[in-house]
Motif scaffolding. Structure first.
Motif, PDB file in Angstrom:
ATOM      1  N   LEU A 156       0.855  -1.194   0.000  1.00  0.00           N
ATOM      2  CA  LEU A 156       0.000   0.000   0.000  1.00  0.00           C
ATOM      3  C   LEU A 156       0.890   1.242   0.000  1.00  0.00           C
ATOM      4  N   PRO A 157       1.568   1.519  -1.112  1.00  0.00           N
ATOM      5  CA  PRO A 157       2.544   2.608  -1.128  1.00  0.00           C
ATOM      6  C   PRO A 157       1.951   3.996  -0.912  1.00  0.00           C
ATOM      7  N   HIS A 158       0.646   4.152  -1.106  1.00  0.00           N
ATOM      8  CA  HIS A 158       0.033   5.467  -0.927  1.00  0.00           C
ATOM      9  C   HIS A 158      -0.517   5.665   0.486  1.00  0.00           C
ATOM     10  N   ALA A 159      -0.450   4.645   1.317  1.00  0.00           N
ATOM     11  CA  ALA A 159      -1.002   4.748   2.668  1.00  0.00           C
ATOM     12  C   ALA A 159      -0.081   5.569   3.563  1.00  0.00           C
ATOM     13  N   GLN A 160      -0.685   6.250   4.525  1.00  0.00           N
ATOM     14  CA  GLN A 160       0.055   6.966   5.566  1.00  0.00           C
ATOM     15  C   GLN A 160       0.283   6.020   6.734  1.00  0.00           C
ATOM     16  N   LEU A 161       1.467   6.029   7.311  1.00  0.00           N
ATOM     17  CA  LEU A 161       1.795   5.164   8.441  1.00  0.00           C
ATOM     18  C   LEU A 161       2.021   5.999   9.694  1.00  0.00           C
ATOM     19  N   VAL A 162       1.304   5.638  10.772  1.00  0.00           N
ATOM     20  CA  VAL A 162       1.517   6.247  12.083  1.00  0.00           C
ATOM     21  C   VAL A 162       1.601   5.123  13.101  1.00  0.00           C
ATOM     22  N   THR A 163       2.727   5.015  13.777  1.00  0.00           N
ATOM     23  CA  THR A 163       2.859   4.064  14.874  1.00  0.00           C
ATOM     24  C   THR A 163       2.985   4.845  16.180  1.00  0.00           C
TER      25      THR A 163
ATOM     26  N   PHE B   8      -4.138   7.984  20.689  1.00  0.00           N
ATOM     27  CA  PHE B   8      -4.867   7.314  19.610  1.00  0.00           C
ATOM     28  C   PHE B   8      -5.941   8.232  19.050  1.00  0.00           C
ATOM     29  N   ALA B   9      -6.672   8.903  19.944  1.00  0.00           N
ATOM     30  CA  ALA B   9      -7.735   9.818  19.502  1.00  0.00           C
ATOM     31  C   ALA B   9      -7.157  10.977  18.699  1.00  0.00           C
ATOM     32  N   ASP B  10      -6.005  11.496  19.109  1.00  0.00           N
ATOM     33  CA  ASP B  10      -5.377  12.585  18.367  1.00  0.00           C
ATOM     34  C   ASP B  10      -5.083  12.166  16.924  1.00  0.00           C
ATOM     35  N   GLU B  11      -4.474  11.000  16.772  1.00  0.00           N
ATOM     36  CA  GLU B  11      -4.063  10.569  15.434  1.00  0.00           C
ATOM     37  C   GLU B  11      -5.265  10.220  14.563  1.00  0.00           C
ATOM     38  N   LEU B  12      -6.251   9.557  15.136  1.00  0.00           N
ATOM     39  CA  LEU B  12      -7.427   9.208  14.349  1.00  0.00           C
ATOM     40  C   LEU B  12      -8.199  10.460  13.941  1.00  0.00           C
ATOM     41  N   THR B  13      -8.350  11.394  14.875  1.00  0.00           N
ATOM     42  CA  THR B  13      -9.061  12.636  14.563  1.00  0.00           C
ATOM     43  C   THR B  13      -8.329  13.440  13.502  1.00  0.00           C
ATOM     44  N   ARG B  14      -7.004  13.488  13.602  1.00  0.00           N
ATOM     45  CA  ARG B  14      -6.214  14.232  12.622  1.00  0.00           C
ATOM     46  C   ARG B  14      -6.460  13.682  11.216  1.00  0.00           C
ATOM     47  N   TYR B  15      -6.550  12.373  11.109  1.00  0.00           N
ATOM     48  CA  TYR B  15      -6.797  11.768   9.799  1.00  0.00           C
ATOM     49  C   TYR B  15      -8.221  12.028   9.322  1.00  0.00           C
ATOM     50  N   VAL B  16      -9.198  11.781  10.183  1.00  0.00           N
ATOM     51  CA  VAL B  16     -10.597  11.926   9.774  1.00  0.00           C
ATOM     52  C   VAL B  16     -10.909  13.370   9.384  1.00  0.00           C
ATOM     53  N   LEU B  17     -10.407  14.319  10.163  1.00  0.00           N
ATOM     54  CA  LEU B  17     -10.672  15.731   9.892  1.00  0.00           C
ATOM     55  C   LEU B  17      -9.623  16.350   8.980  1.00  0.00           C
ATOM     56  N   ARG B  18      -8.639  15.514   8.582  1.00  0.00           N
ATOM     57  CA  ARG B  18      -7.573  15.942   7.675  1.00  0.00           C
ATOM     58  C   ARG B  18      -6.826  17.156   8.212  1.00  0.00           C
ATOM     59  N   GLU B  19      -6.479  17.084   9.510  1.00  0.00           N
ATOM     60  CA  GLU B  19      -5.687  18.143  10.123  1.00  0.00           C
ATOM     61  C   GLU B  19      -4.213  17.891   9.830  1.00  0.00           C
ATOM     62  N   PRO B  20      -3.394  18.951   9.742  1.00  0.00           N
ATOM     63  CA  PRO B  20      -1.962  18.739   9.488  1.00  0.00           C
ATOM     64  C   PRO B  20      -1.295  18.040  10.661  1.00  0.00           C
ATOM     65  N   ALA B  21      -0.337  17.189  10.365  1.00  0.00           N
ATOM     66  CA  ALA B  21       0.399  16.494  11.411  1.00  0.00           C
ATOM     67  C   ALA B  21       1.308  17.463  12.143  1.00  0.00           C
ATOM     68  N   HIS B  22       1.566  17.155  13.439  1.00  0.00           N
ATOM     69  CA  HIS B  22       2.484  17.971  14.213  1.00  0.00           C
ATOM     70  C   HIS B  22       3.836  17.266  14.306  1.00  0.00           C
ATOM     71  N   ALA B  23       4.847  18.011  14.661  1.00  0.00           N
ATOM     72  CA  ALA B  23       6.177  17.420  14.806  1.00  0.00           C
ATOM     73  C   ALA B  23       6.264  16.678  16.126  1.00  0.00           C
ATOM     74  N   GLY B  24       7.012  15.575  16.146  1.00  0.00           N
ATOM     75  CA  GLY B  24       7.225  14.831  17.374  1.00  0.00           C
ATOM     76  C   GLY B  24       6.110  13.852  17.658  1.00  0.00           C
ATOM     77  N   GLY B  25       6.259  13.084  18.745  1.00  0.00           N
ATOM     78  CA  GLY B  25       5.237  12.121  19.144  1.00  0.00           C
ATOM     79  C   GLY B  25       5.218  10.936  18.213  1.00  0.00           C
ATOM     80  N   ALA B  26       3.995  10.482  17.876  1.00  0.00           N
ATOM     81  CA  ALA B  26       3.863   9.332  16.998  1.00  0.00           C
ATOM     82  C   ALA B  26       4.448   9.654  15.634  1.00  0.00           C
ATOM     83  N   ARG B  27       4.813   8.617  14.933  1.00  0.00           N
ATOM     84  CA  ARG B  27       5.428   8.829  13.621  1.00  0.00           C
ATOM     85  C   ARG B  27       4.734   7.970  12.563  1.00  0.00           C
TER      86      ARG B  27
END
Length: 276
Positions: A234-241, A257-276
């Motif tokens: 899935l080369p077009h998928a975004q990976l967050v661990t 978990f809620a931060d990362e899922l919400t960021r994806y659903v609402l298409r918010e820009p990722a922040h630096a640091g934390g999960a990758r």
């Protein structure tokens, strides 16, 4: 999540094969996430994260897969396409239109198939550990993985289940282990029906890669070992661990978990640091 109860709102819907139990939270008009858990567990896996996700502006609806948790069993042995059809029947019953699909392990395979069945209803797909087995591993696992337990008058089968749960997840505390033992007992001696459906199914990753996909899981998830194969497929998928998270990262680290899922659903820009 240390019991089958919890604070989330719960309900049942009647469907042709029986009742489906579910947990839910959030504004009915908010962007909806349909959550499909791993087997042989239940939506209790996501109890701790429902409220944080609702507070972030999402609607969460998490059914117990038919035959698991507090949902009625299937009348026959189902395939992955049948589980996916049931997911949409449930979505219709609770009034869901377009959704983001979130699936973990078995639920991830069901979510992918559900997206293929009704792509016009899918805003995006979140895969929390997608098991991509090769042919040899599917055959091997179908033969020896998750053998049924034999109920015994002296209760020794409970120890068999407990040993399996702790062997898979040694970091679980006593209460969390007890909950999973109850889920196994509630499902019954042959708790591997959905596993076998997965082993009989091949995910069309070329087609899956045409959807918006987020790969979101804990860094210590058992299926994280497959991340190289999944990202290659899935080369077009975004990976967050999420560092330090296991299969139960939504319970262990609900805010992250809620931060990362919400960021994806609402298409918010990722922040630096934390999960990758």
């Amino acid at each position: 999540m240390r019991s089958l109860g919890g604070r989330a709102r719960r309900g049942y819907v009647d469907l042709p094969w029986g009742q489906v139990h579910y947990r839910h939270g959030g504004d009915p008009d908010a962007p909806a996430v349909l959550v499909l858990h791993q087997s042989p567990l239940s939506s209790a896996t996501y109890e701790a994260v429902i409220e944080p996700l609702a507070e972030r502006g999402l609607r969460i609806v998490a059914p117990d897969t038919p035959g698991f948790g507090m949902s009625d069993p299937t009348p026959t042995t189902w395939s992955i396409p049948e589980y996916a059809e049931a997911a949409w029947a449930f979505a219709d019953a609770v009034g869901l239109g377009r959704v983001h699909l979130l699936g973990q392990h078995t639920g991830a395979v069901i979510a992918a198939e559900a997206a293929f069945q009704q792509p016009e209803r899918v805003e995006g797909i979140v895969l929390q550990g997608l098991p991509l087995y090769d042919d040899a591993e599917r055959v091997q696992k179908k033969t020896v993985y998750a053998p049924p337990y034999e109920p015994a008058e002296d209760g020794s089968h409970v120890q068999v289940i407990r040993d399996r749960v702790k062997g898979l997840y040694p970091r679980l505390d006593v209460a969390e282990t007890d909950r999973q033992v109850v889920e196994y007992l509630q499902t019954g001696p042959d708790y591997a029906t959905a596993y076998r459906a997965v082993f009989d199914h091949v995910v069309d990753t070329d087609r899956l890669d045409t959807f918006s996909v987020l790969l979101l899981h804990g860094g210590d998830d058992l299926v994280d070992r497959m991340t190289p194969q999944v990202t290659a497929a899935l080369p077009h998928a975004q990976l967050v661990t999420i560092p330090g998270g296991t299969d139960f990262v939504a319970d262990e680290q609900p805010e992250a978990f809620a931060d990362e899922l919400t960021r994806y659903v609402l298409r918010e820009p990722a922040h630096a640091g934390g999960a990758r």
